[in-house]
Design a protein around this motif. Structure first.
Motif, PDB file in Angstrom:
ATOM      1  N   MET A 179       0.828  -1.205   0.000  1.00  0.00           N
ATOM      2  CA  MET A 179       0.000   0.000   0.000  1.00  0.00           C
ATOM      3  C   MET A 179       0.863   1.256   0.000  1.00  0.00           C
ATOM      4  SD  MET A 179      -3.171  -1.133   2.489  1.00  0.00           S
ATOM      5  CE  MET A 179      -4.284   0.134   1.887  1.00  0.00           C
ATOM      6  N   TRP A 180       1.944   1.259   0.739  1.00  0.00           N
ATOM      7  CA  TRP A 180       2.846   2.424   0.709  1.00  0.00           C
ATOM      8  C   TRP A 180       3.403   2.644  -0.694  1.00  0.00           C
ATOM      9  CZ3 TRP A 180       5.603   0.184   5.614  1.00  0.00           C
ATOM     10  CH2 TRP A 180       4.809   0.462   6.744  1.00  0.00           C
TER      11      TRP A 180
ATOM     12  N   GLY B  88      -0.588   2.070  -9.181  1.00  0.00           N
ATOM     13  CA  GLY B  88      -0.785   2.466  -7.792  1.00  0.00           C
ATOM     14  C   GLY B  88      -2.219   2.261  -7.333  1.00  0.00           C
ATOM     15  N   MET B  89      -3.188   2.673  -8.156  1.00  0.00           N
ATOM     16  CA  MET B  89      -4.592   2.510  -7.788  1.00  0.00           C
ATOM     17  C   MET B  89      -4.981   1.045  -7.692  1.00  0.00           C
ATOM     18  SD  MET B  89      -6.920   5.505  -9.483  1.00  0.00           S
ATOM     19  CE  MET B  89      -6.502   5.127 -11.175  1.00  0.00           C
ATOM     20  N   GLY B  90      -4.436   0.222  -8.588  1.00  0.00           N
ATOM     21  CA  GLY B  90      -4.740  -1.203  -8.537  1.00  0.00           C
ATOM     22  C   GLY B  90      -4.273  -1.833  -7.236  1.00  0.00           C
ATOM     23  N   ILE B  91      -3.112  -1.427  -6.766  1.00  0.00           N
ATOM     24  CA  ILE B  91      -2.593  -1.953  -5.492  1.00  0.00           C
ATOM     25  C   ILE B  91      -3.525  -1.577  -4.343  1.00  0.00           C
ATOM     26  CG2 ILE B  91      -0.712  -1.783  -3.822  1.00  0.00           C
ATOM     27  CD1 ILE B  91       1.187  -1.389  -6.213  1.00  0.00           C
ATOM     28  N   ILE B  92      -3.889  -0.304  -4.262  1.00  0.00           N
ATOM     29  CA  ILE B  92      -4.723   0.164  -3.153  1.00  0.00           C
ATOM     30  C   ILE B  92      -6.120  -0.428  -3.253  1.00  0.00           C
ATOM     31  CG2 ILE B  92      -5.615   2.179  -1.939  1.00  0.00           C
ATOM     32  CD1 ILE B  92      -2.583   1.919  -1.882  1.00  0.00           C
ATOM     33  N   TYR B  93      -6.641  -0.554  -4.461  1.00  0.00           N
ATOM     34  CA  TYR B  93      -8.003  -1.040  -4.657  1.00  0.00           C
ATOM     35  C   TYR B  93      -8.203  -2.405  -4.006  1.00  0.00           C
ATOM     36  CZ  TYR B  93     -12.412  -1.897  -7.134  1.00  0.00           C
ATOM     37  OH  TYR B  93     -13.728  -2.136  -7.442  1.00  0.00           O
ATOM     38  N   VAL B  94      -7.226  -3.291  -4.139  1.00  0.00           N
ATOM     39  CA  VAL B  94      -7.344  -4.646  -3.609  1.00  0.00           C
ATOM     40  C   VAL B  94      -6.889  -4.743  -2.160  1.00  0.00           C
ATOM     41  CG1 VAL B  94      -6.352  -6.962  -3.779  1.00  0.00           C
ATOM     42  CG2 VAL B  94      -7.270  -5.854  -5.804  1.00  0.00           C
TER      43      VAL B  94
ATOM     44  N   LEU C 236       0.233   5.428   7.100  1.00  0.00           N
ATOM     45  CA  LEU C 236       1.262   5.242   8.134  1.00  0.00           C
ATOM     46  C   LEU C 236       0.653   4.828   9.475  1.00  0.00           C
ATOM     47  CD1 LEU C 236       3.537   8.329   7.329  1.00  0.00           C
ATOM     48  CD2 LEU C 236       3.785   5.965   6.542  1.00  0.00           C
ATOM     49  N   ALA C 237      -0.667   4.974   9.623  1.00  0.00           N
ATOM     50  CA  ALA C 237      -1.323   4.615  10.890  1.00  0.00           C
ATOM     51  C   ALA C 237      -1.589   3.120  11.007  1.00  0.00           C
ATOM     52  CB  ALA C 237      -2.631   5.381  11.026  1.00  0.00           C
ATOM     53  N   MET C 238      -1.405   2.361   9.936  1.00  0.00           N
ATOM     54  CA  MET C 238      -1.719   0.930   9.964  1.00  0.00           C
ATOM     55  C   MET C 238      -0.731   0.144  10.813  1.00  0.00           C
ATOM     56  SD  MET C 238      -2.657  -0.051   6.027  1.00  0.00           S
ATOM     57  CE  MET C 238      -1.058   0.506   5.419  1.00  0.00           C
TER      58      MET C 238
END
Length: 527
Positions: A344-345, A380-386, A495-497
């Motif tokens: 995600m980062w 980048g969006m594909g990574i975050i989407y999943v 960063l809060a994860m």
């Protein structure tokens, strides 16, 4: 004991037929969401309307407002009947859009479509959670995202080609046979467990007040966003009043859910973990970037590159056909490594860089540069989407997966509203200041009507044509830079994860109906 290890759940042909039926449903909603953008200038011109922003906003409003309600219905009446009802609603909305004789008629049909689409996307995620444990869900989320990507990539081309030929109504009519195919697969294969409690007991579990609050609040926010900077200024009472009331209503909804209802739509425990809160926030921010690019990227190619609707859809392949394979690959990576924070980062960093590079384009930039920049954002969006599912679901028990996913889908679709409406607002406000005064004078109704001229820009005389192209390019640069800032906020939020283990079980109260029959047979044999 209300859970069982998923290792006892066979991945037989019935299981894969269920996955196929869900993928068809996802494909259907993706085509519809992305196809309208490229066809919109032609639709506006044909219907002689000036409320083009509402064509997108009405759909996203419908697809958002009733998601928590549909999640509650799925808990009470079972998954299949709610999903079939959603598909039927989407089909009816498509027929209404195809028969539209005015912009208001079209907007009404889009609202009905959105109601069906929102419930469908929420039920898809809930059903997958019933069948597959979180530890193994990355690849299945990737498959659904791949279906969305195929539909999202082909949608603009389908919409553009039909619009160019003067057959934009078939963009909506074609949804009807696809809806029937989806309903057929769902009816035949999607046989899932459902509660056996009496109807009057089921209805007691519905949070009618909470549903009313969230529908009214969401509608109020959308009205404010859609009017802002277009029909009324941001500082006007017509904009501030619905925005403030809507936001206060959403806050009041959370308070009501936490303190005053026995059966909350959104249990407050879903938001009590900073990891889950971060996941929800990242999902929302990614949805804003995704919907803005999906809806407004084609404007760059149509207004600045003389592309027709079909060509503009093809020009968006750099985005659409990087998101879907990245979704599948990212899901597999998380499933293999059991780590979701690092991907995600990396995804947010790619989105920041890609959006910032899009912000350097002007009307004379090469198409190849735009394709490359799109690809960076798309990966980048594909990574975050999943991967945004994992920080949301890891902190909560599997019995809370359905409300968690309903709220997750609600936020994603709510973000689509913000993306479409904010994108339209930024674009129109910038055009007010950038378009030549001689051009604006031709449209006393404002830049909503100026949007109608996009199909005719290529025929404008010089130097007016280059001035208009330059105005659109400069306006879009501002929009892409706004998206870079939103992506930066997403990185900070990530960063809060915390790293949390992923569940290896599913809730035994749901899942396949035939498995319940096999369990009964096994008990009888053992006896």
């Amino acid at each position: 004991m209300d859970k069982k290890d998923d290792n006892t759940m066979p991945r037989d042909w019935r299981f894969w037929c269920i996955i196929l039926s869900l993928a068809i449903c996802m494909l259907l909603t993706a085509i519809e969401f992305t196809a309208v953008g490229t066809a919109l200038p032609v639709i506006v011109q044909d219907l002689k309307g000036d409320k083009f922003v509402w064509v997108g906003s009405a759909y996203t409003l419908g697809s958002t407002a009733l998601i928590p309600f549909c999640g509650g219905l799925a808990q009470i009446f079972g998954r299949r009947i709610v999903l079939l009802s959603a598909i039927a609603l989407f089909c009816v909305g498509s027929a209404l859009c195809g028969a539209a004789t005015s912009m208001n008629f079209l907007i009404g049909g889009r609202t009905v479509q959105g109601l069906g689409a929102g419930a469908t996307t929420a039920l898809i995620q809930i059903i997958i959670a019933d069948l597959v444990p979180l530890k193994e869900r990355g690849s299945f989320n990737g498959v659904m995202a791949l279906a969305w990507g195929i539909g999202g990539g082909s949608g603009p081309v389908i919409g553009g080609s039909l619009a160019e030929r003067g057959h934009w109504r078939w963009l909506f009519y074609l949804n009807i046979p696809i809806s029937c195919l989806a309903a057929f697969f769902v009816t035949i294969f999607l046989r899932l467990k459902k509660p056996n409690t009496p109807l009057h007991e089921k209805l007691k579990h519905m949070d009618w007040i909470g549903n009313s609050i969230i529908v009214a609040s969401t509608t109020s926010v959308v009205i404010g966003l859609t009017w802002a900077g277009i029909q009324f200024s941001w500082s006007s009472a017509q904009v501030l009043a619905p925005l403030i009331l809507g936001i206060l209503g959403l806050v009041g909804f959370l308070v009501y859910e936490a303190r005053f209802t026995e059966f909350p739509i959104v249990p407050i425990s879903l938001l009590s973990s900073r990891t889950a809160f971060s996941g929800y926030a990242q999902n929302f921010l990614n949805g804003i970037v995704l919907s803005t690019l999906a809806y407004w990227l084609s404007v760059y190619f149509q207004a600045c590159k003389d592309a027709g609707p079909t060509a503009a859809g093809v020009d968006g392949f750099g985005l659409s056909y990087t998101i879907s394979p990245t979704c599948l690959l990212s899901g597999l990576v998380v499933q293999k490594t059991l780590r979701y924070r690092q991907p995600m980062w990396f995804g947010w960093i790619l989105m920041i860089v890609g959006c910032a590079l899009l912000g350097t384009l002007d009307e004379n930039s090469s198409r190849s540069m735009c394709y490359g920049f799109q690809a960076l954002v798309g990966v980048g969006m594909g990574i975050i989407y999943v991967t945004a599912y994992f920080p949301v679901l890891a902190p909560v028990p599997v019995s809370q997966s359905a409300p968690a996913l309903a709220f997750f889908t609600f936020l994603r679709n709510f973000a689509l509203i913000w993306g479409v409406t904010i994108g339209g607002t930024v674009l129109q406000n910038q055009l007010v200041h950038r378009l030549p005064s001689t051009f604006l004078a031709l449209f006393p109704g404002g830049t909503q009507i100026a949007f109608e001229v996009i199909p005719s820009i290529k025929t404008l005389p010089q130097p007016l044509k280059d001035q208009v192209r330059h105005a659109f390019a400069g306006s879009l640069r501002v929009l892409w830079n706004v998206l870079a800032g939103i992506s930066g906020l997403g990185l900070l939020t990530s960063l809060a994860m915390k790293h949390l283990p992923l569940h290896t079980s599913v809730d035994e109260n749901w899942g396949r109906e035939d498995m319940k029959e096999k369990e009964s047979e096994n008990v009888g044999v053992a006896a």
